[in-house]
Design a protein around this motif. Structure first.
Motif, PDB file in Angstrom:
ATOM      1  N   ALA A  73      -5.807   1.201  -8.929  1.00  0.00           N
ATOM      2  CA  ALA A  73      -6.630   2.238  -8.331  1.00  0.00           C
ATOM      3  C   ALA A  73      -7.476   2.846  -9.442  1.00  0.00           C
ATOM      4  O   ALA A  73      -6.953   3.216 -10.495  1.00  0.00           O
ATOM      5  CB  ALA A  73      -5.757   3.310  -7.681  1.00  0.00           C
ATOM      6  N   SER A 111       1.604   3.542  -0.872  1.00  0.00           N
ATOM      7  CA  SER A 111       1.204   3.392   0.517  1.00  0.00           C
ATOM      8  C   SER A 111       2.148   2.432   1.228  1.00  0.00           C
ATOM      9  O   SER A 111       2.702   1.521   0.619  1.00  0.00           O
ATOM     10  CB  SER A 111      -0.221   2.846   0.609  1.00  0.00           C
ATOM     11  OG  SER A 111      -0.649   2.789   1.954  1.00  0.00           O
ATOM     12  N   THR A 116       2.561  -0.712  -3.070  1.00  0.00           N
ATOM     13  CA  THR A 116       2.572  -0.837  -1.618  1.00  0.00           C
ATOM     14  C   THR A 116       3.939  -1.342  -1.153  1.00  0.00           C
ATOM     15  O   THR A 116       4.498  -2.259  -1.754  1.00  0.00           O
ATOM     16  CB  THR A 116       1.480  -1.824  -1.159  1.00  0.00           C
ATOM     17  OG1 THR A 116       0.222  -1.400  -1.683  1.00  0.00           O
ATOM     18  CG2 THR A 116       1.397  -1.878   0.354  1.00  0.00           C
ATOM     19  N   ARG A 128       1.001  10.334  -3.862  1.00  0.00           N
ATOM     20  CA  ARG A 128       0.857  10.360  -5.319  1.00  0.00           C
ATOM     21  C   ARG A 128       2.065  11.035  -5.938  1.00  0.00           C
ATOM     22  O   ARG A 128       2.510  12.084  -5.471  1.00  0.00           O
ATOM     23  CB  ARG A 128      -0.390  11.137  -5.738  1.00  0.00           C
ATOM     24  CG  ARG A 128      -1.684  10.542  -5.255  1.00  0.00           C
ATOM     25  CD  ARG A 128      -2.918  11.262  -5.781  1.00  0.00           C
ATOM     26  NE  ARG A 128      -2.851  12.685  -5.555  1.00  0.00           N
ATOM     27  CZ  ARG A 128      -3.385  13.604  -6.372  1.00  0.00           C
ATOM     28  NH1 ARG A 128      -4.018  13.265  -7.453  1.00  0.00           N
ATOM     29  NH2 ARG A 128      -3.284  14.885  -6.094  1.00  0.00           N
ATOM     30  N   HIS A 136      -0.994   7.390   2.213  1.00  0.00           N
ATOM     31  CA  HIS A 136      -1.317   7.564   0.784  1.00  0.00           C
ATOM     32  C   HIS A 136      -0.426   8.660   0.197  1.00  0.00           C
ATOM     33  O   HIS A 136      -0.256   9.709   0.792  1.00  0.00           O
ATOM     34  CB  HIS A 136      -2.785   7.946   0.589  1.00  0.00           C
ATOM     35  CG  HIS A 136      -3.160   8.143  -0.845  1.00  0.00           C
ATOM     36  ND1 HIS A 136      -3.186   7.102  -1.758  1.00  0.00           N
ATOM     37  CD2 HIS A 136      -3.495   9.254  -1.545  1.00  0.00           C
ATOM     38  CE1 HIS A 136      -3.534   7.564  -2.948  1.00  0.00           C
ATOM     39  NE2 HIS A 136      -3.718   8.865  -2.842  1.00  0.00           N
ATOM     40  N   THR A 188       7.975   3.534   1.661  1.00  0.00           N
ATOM     41  CA  THR A 188       7.228   4.237   0.621  1.00  0.00           C
ATOM     42  C   THR A 188       7.804   5.609   0.306  1.00  0.00           C
ATOM     43  O   THR A 188       7.941   5.964  -0.865  1.00  0.00           O
ATOM     44  CB  THR A 188       5.742   4.355   1.012  1.00  0.00           C
ATOM     45  OG1 THR A 188       5.174   3.045   0.977  1.00  0.00           O
ATOM     46  CG2 THR A 188       4.980   5.252   0.066  1.00  0.00           C
ATOM     47  N   TYR A 242       0.357   5.793  -7.448  1.00  0.00           N
ATOM     48  CA  TYR A 242      -0.081   5.942  -6.067  1.00  0.00           C
ATOM     49  C   TYR A 242       0.776   5.024  -5.193  1.00  0.00           C
ATOM     50  O   TYR A 242       1.257   3.990  -5.650  1.00  0.00           O
ATOM     51  CB  TYR A 242      -1.544   5.554  -5.907  1.00  0.00           C
ATOM     52  CG  TYR A 242      -2.555   6.536  -6.468  1.00  0.00           C
ATOM     53  CD1 TYR A 242      -2.179   7.703  -7.100  1.00  0.00           C
ATOM     54  CD2 TYR A 242      -3.907   6.276  -6.351  1.00  0.00           C
ATOM     55  CE1 TYR A 242      -3.121   8.589  -7.600  1.00  0.00           C
ATOM     56  CE2 TYR A 242      -4.859   7.150  -6.848  1.00  0.00           C
ATOM     57  CZ  TYR A 242      -4.458   8.307  -7.470  1.00  0.00           C
ATOM     58  OH  TYR A 242      -5.390   9.174  -7.962  1.00  0.00           O
ATOM     59  N   ASP A 247      -8.253  -0.678  -5.573  1.00  0.00           N
ATOM     60  CA  ASP A 247      -8.568   0.471  -4.733  1.00  0.00           C
ATOM     61  C   ASP A 247      -9.563   1.295  -5.534  1.00  0.00           C
ATOM     62  O   ASP A 247      -9.204   1.872  -6.576  1.00  0.00           O
ATOM     63  CB  ASP A 247      -7.313   1.304  -4.451  1.00  0.00           C
ATOM     64  CG  ASP A 247      -6.358   0.588  -3.535  1.00  0.00           C
ATOM     65  OD1 ASP A 247      -6.482   0.799  -2.324  1.00  0.00           O
ATOM     66  OD2 ASP A 247      -5.499  -0.179  -4.028  1.00  0.00           O
ATOM     67  N   TYR A 300      -1.117   1.206  -8.075  1.00  0.00           N
ATOM     68  CA  TYR A 300      -0.980   1.546  -6.669  1.00  0.00           C
ATOM     69  C   TYR A 300       0.090   0.620  -6.087  1.00  0.00           C
ATOM     70  O   TYR A 300      -0.102  -0.584  -6.011  1.00  0.00           O
ATOM     71  CB  TYR A 300      -2.312   1.339  -5.946  1.00  0.00           C
ATOM     72  CG  TYR A 300      -2.473   2.177  -4.702  1.00  0.00           C
ATOM     73  CD1 TYR A 300      -1.597   2.035  -3.628  1.00  0.00           C
ATOM     74  CD2 TYR A 300      -3.499   3.089  -4.582  1.00  0.00           C
ATOM     75  CE1 TYR A 300      -1.740   2.792  -2.485  1.00  0.00           C
ATOM     76  CE2 TYR A 300      -3.662   3.845  -3.440  1.00  0.00           C
ATOM     77  CZ  TYR A 300      -2.778   3.692  -2.399  1.00  0.00           C
ATOM     78  OH  TYR A 300      -2.925   4.442  -1.262  1.00  0.00           O
ATOM     79  N   LYS A 341     -11.422  -1.102  -0.700  1.00  0.00           N
ATOM     80  CA  LYS A 341     -10.247  -1.866  -1.134  1.00  0.00           C
ATOM     81  C   LYS A 341     -10.599  -3.344  -1.044  1.00  0.00           C
ATOM     82  O   LYS A 341     -11.139  -3.799  -0.036  1.00  0.00           O
ATOM     83  CB  LYS A 341      -9.050  -1.550  -0.245  1.00  0.00           C
ATOM     84  CG  LYS A 341      -7.765  -2.252  -0.671  1.00  0.00           C
ATOM     85  CD  LYS A 341      -6.599  -1.754   0.158  1.00  0.00           C
ATOM     86  CE  LYS A 341      -5.280  -2.305  -0.319  1.00  0.00           C
ATOM     87  NZ  LYS A 341      -4.875  -1.841  -1.641  1.00  0.00           N
TER      88      LYS A 341
END
Length: 136
Positions: free
Chosen positions: A81, A66, A8, A54, A52, A13, A64, A128, A6, A118
């Motif tokens: 995740a 974010s 960030t 994918r 979010h 993003t 993933y 996550d 995941y 989380k």
């Protein structure tokens, strides 16, 4: 159960998703924005940022994504995740990982139809944890 990286970012993003989808010859299969999160306090100017997303690539592989309105630096910008098959399994994992760690979002039902939490465990690893609830 699947483990998915995941990633960030602090406001970039969507650009990153497009970049990785192109690089991995994959496709964006989900892109949800902060503006779609009911009842959530959204930082000013973040309505169109990604809450979010994918990217699917190479068969059944996923990344993933974010945006976060906090400082994002190497090391804290990646989490693991995990999609669980049962409520019992996600509850167990959350309780064990939270012991001695820091909970960012307590395990609870979400607007996207999941039981989600989380946290950062006592070793500094970000998690996550998600279990998609069956539609009623």
């Amino acid at each position: 159960m699947n483990v998915i990286p995941y990633l960030t970012f602090q406001g970039t993003t969507e650009e990153a998703m497009n970049f990785y989808a192109k690089a991995l010859q994959g496709e964006i299969v989900q892109l949800d924005r902060y503006s779609g999160a009911p009842g959530m306090q959204i930082p000013e100017g973040w309505e169109d940022k990604v809450i979010h997303g994918r990217v699917k690539f190479g068969g059944d592989n996923f990344l993933y994504f974010s945006d976060a309105d906090r400082d994002v630096v190497a090391g804290n910008s990646v989490s693991l995740a995990v999609e669980f098959d049962s409520e019992e399994a996600v509850n167990h994992a959350f309780n064990v990982l939270a012991d001695g760690g820091s909970v960012f979002m307590p395990l609870g039902k979400t607007f996207w139809g999941a039981l989600y939490g989380k946290l950062t465990d006592k070793f500094g690893i970000n998690w996550d944890l998600n279990h998609t609830l069956k539609s009623e």
